[in-house]
Design a protein around this motif. Sequence first.
Motif, PDB file in Angstrom:
ATOM      1  N   TYR A  94       1.861  -3.301   5.974  1.00  0.00           N
ATOM      2  CA  TYR A  94       2.798  -3.333   4.866  1.00  0.00           C
ATOM      3  C   TYR A  94       3.619  -1.919   4.573  1.00  0.00           C
ATOM      4  O   TYR A  94       3.960  -1.764   3.299  1.00  0.00           O
ATOM      5  N   ASN A  95       4.070  -1.321   5.743  1.00  0.00           N
ATOM      6  CA  ASN A  95       4.903  -0.103   5.536  1.00  0.00           C
ATOM      7  C   ASN A  95       6.423  -0.275   5.839  1.00  0.00           C
ATOM      8  O   ASN A  95       6.884   0.472   6.703  1.00  0.00           O
ATOM      9  N   ARG A  96       7.030  -1.340   5.076  1.00  0.00           N
ATOM     10  CA  ARG A  96       8.332  -1.700   5.490  1.00  0.00           C
ATOM     11  C   ARG A  96       9.033  -1.546   4.628  1.00  0.00           C
ATOM     12  O   ARG A  96      10.202  -0.969   4.666  1.00  0.00           O
ATOM     13  N   GLN A  97       8.948  -1.942   3.318  1.00  0.00           N
ATOM     14  CA  GLN A  97       9.745  -1.473   2.096  1.00  0.00           C
ATOM     15  C   GLN A  97       9.122  -0.844   1.097  1.00  0.00           C
ATOM     16  O   GLN A  97       7.884  -0.869   0.883  1.00  0.00           O
ATOM     17  N   SER A  98       9.985  -0.147   0.264  1.00  0.00           N
ATOM     18  CA  SER A  98       9.521   0.350  -1.175  1.00  0.00           C
ATOM     19  C   SER A  98       8.973  -0.645  -2.108  1.00  0.00           C
ATOM     20  O   SER A  98       8.207  -0.183  -3.124  1.00  0.00           O
ATOM     21  N   GLY A 141       0.343  -6.071   0.485  1.00  0.00           N
ATOM     22  CA  GLY A 141       1.725  -6.569   0.207  1.00  0.00           C
ATOM     23  C   GLY A 141       2.204  -7.156  -0.636  1.00  0.00           C
ATOM     24  O   GLY A 141       3.254  -7.966  -0.593  1.00  0.00           O
ATOM     25  N   CYS A 142       1.753  -7.013  -1.998  1.00  0.00           N
ATOM     26  CA  CYS A 142       2.108  -7.739  -3.237  1.00  0.00           C
ATOM     27  C   CYS A 142       3.722  -7.247  -3.553  1.00  0.00           C
ATOM     28  O   CYS A 142       4.179  -5.927  -3.387  1.00  0.00           O
ATOM     29  N   ASN A 143       4.500  -8.022  -3.614  1.00  0.00           N
ATOM     30  CA  ASN A 143       5.949  -7.840  -4.184  1.00  0.00           C
ATOM     31  C   ASN A 143       5.968  -7.068  -5.449  1.00  0.00           C
ATOM     32  O   ASN A 143       5.939  -7.827  -6.524  1.00  0.00           O
ATOM     33  N   CYS A 144       5.868  -5.811  -5.690  1.00  0.00           N
ATOM     34  CA  CYS A 144       6.000  -5.111  -6.920  1.00  0.00           C
ATOM     35  C   CYS A 144       7.249  -5.531  -7.699  1.00  0.00           C
ATOM     36  O   CYS A 144       7.218  -5.250  -9.084  1.00  0.00           O
ATOM     37  N   GLU A 145       8.257  -5.443  -6.899  1.00  0.00           N
ATOM     38  CA  GLU A 145       9.584  -5.692  -7.770  1.00  0.00           C
ATOM     39  C   GLU A 145       9.640  -7.058  -8.533  1.00  0.00           C
ATOM     40  O   GLU A 145      10.133  -7.313  -9.643  1.00  0.00           O
TER      41      GLU A 145
END
Length: 335
Positions: free
Chosen positions: A111-115, A122-126
Amino acid sequence: MMSKRFGGYGQVPQSDAGLATMSQAHLVALSQQGNASHEQLLEMQAAQQGMRQMAGKQNIEVPKVNFYPSRHPDPRKARKQDIRQARKLLKPTKRPWYNPLRWLGGLKYRYNRQSNLCVVDGCNCEELIQYDNLYAKITDEKTGKSLWELYWRNPVTQTPEPFVAREKVTNGAKMKGTYCPEHLHLYHLLCKWESENDKDHNKTKTGMREMVRKGVSTVAVPIAVVRKKDNTPEFLKKYEPFFMELEKDSKVQPGINLLHYQNPETGINDVTMIVFDLRLFQKEVLATRPQLSDAITNLGIMQRPAHSVAQSNPVVEASMAQAELPQSEPGLFTQ
């Protein structure tokens, strides 16, 4: 079934490990047995409960952090066990050794793709922030600052900036991803535990020898501490716990404000006002209108009836000099 640990201590039954479902008595007993304080356990419970609520209301995929506080009778050993377990849970997720992307593609971490992705799960924090900013609701038990203020703001410009995780948790190369609220709170506790562990180590003979070898020595210098006289009247001291709770809640809830009016000549607060802005409680009002109205009635706060639809959601102001608040029952604003 028990989780295995070295020395036989720190074994927590899997059925009792979920902090989100533990009772207050169980949390108090757990804080007295291990390293984590009662306030820290309450923060971890609030983080878990908040993540579960998001998953239930918005169908968001929310991970579960299986952190089991140690129950070792020795606080120092319990802290070391908690540090070891926290570092293990906070390590970024790697791809399997047999996956060619790990070795040929340079994609060692999954999961080292997006901030906006948590490097662990891999949880979508946004997506979590857009629904309900849980980072701003989880606060430090001593300073009262939220995770959003501590980790998601640029220290110079104070603009929102994603927290960047590291390969070795607290050190190593920076990654592209971040931590979800529950993992970030565990990271915050880990930093505090390691700082306490370093302080205890420096007090030992081994730690002192290491400091002397590096040319660092500690000299105790007596400092005269002048204590200010407490001029608070006796009849106002009983309100101190009430104002402490208001001061703490006002940092995380914009609908609660404490207004202090100082005398320009003496610098003393002549008037202190408490403001409850119900317009900022819009979500809570719509969800729990009967309970909130009952709570306002029990507090003795009088409201004028609205003359039109546009004048709904009034601002309730309570002043110490103008209104006396009777003692309210705990948990009036909670469901």
